[in-house]
Design a protein around this motif. Sequence first.
Motif, short mmCIF file in Angstrom:
data_model
loop_
_atom_site.label_atom_id
_atom_site.label_comp_id
_atom_site.label_asym_id
_atom_site.label_seq_id
_atom_site.Cartn_x
_atom_site.Cartn_y
_atom_site.Cartn_z
N VAL A 1 56.47 45.19 14.12
CA VAL A 1 55.09 45.66 14.19
C VAL A 1 54.69 46.33 12.87
CG1 VAL A 1 53.54 47.31 15.32
CG2 VAL A 1 55.10 45.92 16.70
N LEU A 2 55.56 47.22 12.37
CA LEU A 2 55.24 47.93 11.13
C LEU A 2 55.15 46.97 9.94
CD1 LEU A 2 57.42 51.16 11.59
CD2 LEU A 2 54.95 50.92 11.90
N LYS B 1 52.22 44.97 5.70
CA LYS B 1 52.61 43.94 4.74
C LYS B 1 51.55 43.89 3.63
CE LYS B 1 54.16 39.26 4.26
NZ LYS B 1 54.09 37.90 4.65
N LEU B 2 51.95 44.13 2.42
CA LEU B 2 51.00 44.21 1.31
C LEU B 2 51.21 43.11 0.27
CD1 LEU B 2 50.95 48.07 0.72
CD2 LEU B 2 49.46 46.73 2.19
N ARG B 3 52.39 42.56 0.23
CA ARG B 3 52.70 41.58 -0.81
C ARG B 3 51.80 40.34 -0.70
NH1 ARG B 3 58.69 38.95 -1.47
NH2 ARG B 3 58.25 37.65 -3.25
N ARG C 1 44.21 52.59 6.19
CA ARG C 1 43.49 53.25 7.28
C ARG C 1 44.44 53.53 8.45
NH1 ARG C 1 39.65 49.39 8.32
NH2 ARG C 1 40.37 48.89 10.40
N ARG C 2 45.25 52.54 8.76
CA ARG C 2 46.17 52.69 9.88
C ARG C 2 47.25 53.73 9.58
NH1 ARG C 2 47.16 48.42 14.46
NH2 ARG C 2 44.95 48.86 14.49
N LEU C 3 47.80 53.70 8.36
CA LEU C 3 48.85 54.65 7.98
C LEU C 3 48.32 56.08 8.01
CD1 LEU C 3 51.75 55.10 6.90
CD2 LEU C 3 50.80 54.89 4.59
N ASN D 1 49.75 39.00 15.07
CA ASN D 1 51.20 39.18 14.95
C ASN D 1 51.78 40.09 16.02
OD1 ASN D 1 52.76 39.12 11.73
ND2 ASN D 1 51.28 37.69 12.52
N THR D 2 50.97 41.07 16.43
CA THR D 2 51.52 42.14 17.27
C THR D 2 50.88 42.25 18.66
OG1 THR D 2 49.99 43.67 16.16
CG2 THR D 2 52.24 43.58 15.32
#
Lengths: 219, 125
Positions: free
Chosen positions: B6-7, B12-14, B26-28, A148-149
């Motif tokens: 990008v964010l 995206k969790l849904r 991990r990224r957060l 996506n990025t």
Amino acid sequence: MKYRVIIRKYKTEWREPKYVSYEVEADPDTSVLDVVEKISLEKDRTLAFEHACHHGACGACGMIINGVERLACITKIGEVARNGMVVLEPLRGFKVISDLAVDKSRMFKQYALVKPGTHEKVVVTVEVEKLLDCLECGICYSACPIANTFEGYVGPSVIAMAYKSSSNGKVPAIIDSRRGVWACHGSFECSARCPVDFKPGETIMKIRKELLFGKLQVV
Amino acid sequence: MNIGYVLRSWFKLRGRSLEQVSFAARRLTGMIMALYFLAHVIDISTVVLGKDVYNAFLGVFTSPPAILVDLFLWAALVIHGVLGLYSLIVEMGIMVEKRKTLLAISWVTIVLLFLMGTWVMMNVF
């Protein structure tokens, strides 16, 4: 049963996409694709979407249905509707041509980058029969947070296809690069969303392991 | 490509799998710790303004409410570290088929380490 179908619409001359709501009468067992066709025929003749085989073999009707990538032709509306509502959006990671139709050339262009070309091999090589398992629907690109990025990423399905079509323990050099398997961050959404269980995520990790332990070489 | 897109792709969790949720976590936490590191560099830099300024600034971090910040940072560190180990194993192609079990063990470990750290902070410091 009555369903409220909300479709993200976008035309190239529009500045912003907009969400348009349609009321549709449909049986819960009706496929989402059939519902979209009904909307197109009866309510909105400008609605653009892709479809071909209607039985999950061509991969043309991949879209985001209530937040999740699916093939619209093999998804029953009754199974995905929430309180009678279904939101349809185009696949992510691709340029939107019109409404639900996206330009997948970003994915198809990668076939040319992978040597030997997998398209040619599908025609002539028996071992590549397995490649037909991949529908080339682009769902793995849409679901992958990296594809996506990161525009340069070869992409989950193409990497897996390149590996499965390779011979003599050798893969194209691009697979062993920042644009290839080393771009993957292991979210495995490609495998989770793949409609035919092609397992591109697992294949990427297998390639990494073989590269790390010297069992696979690049050409 | 804008930052919002990008964010939304990363976080995206849904309807997503545990692997994607763990990737996002991990990224957060990595981003949180990078920001913390930046803030830490700034706060220790106050030493150039003199001993009194530095001590006064440090006092903020030893005040009781600061323990909540410490707990938050500990949680971020534990999540990032444990999921990093999981990632190290799976992304080398090891235990790929058993990754869901490994991930479940990782999250249980995260909870246990967080609780242990919380107990230590509450009772020792």
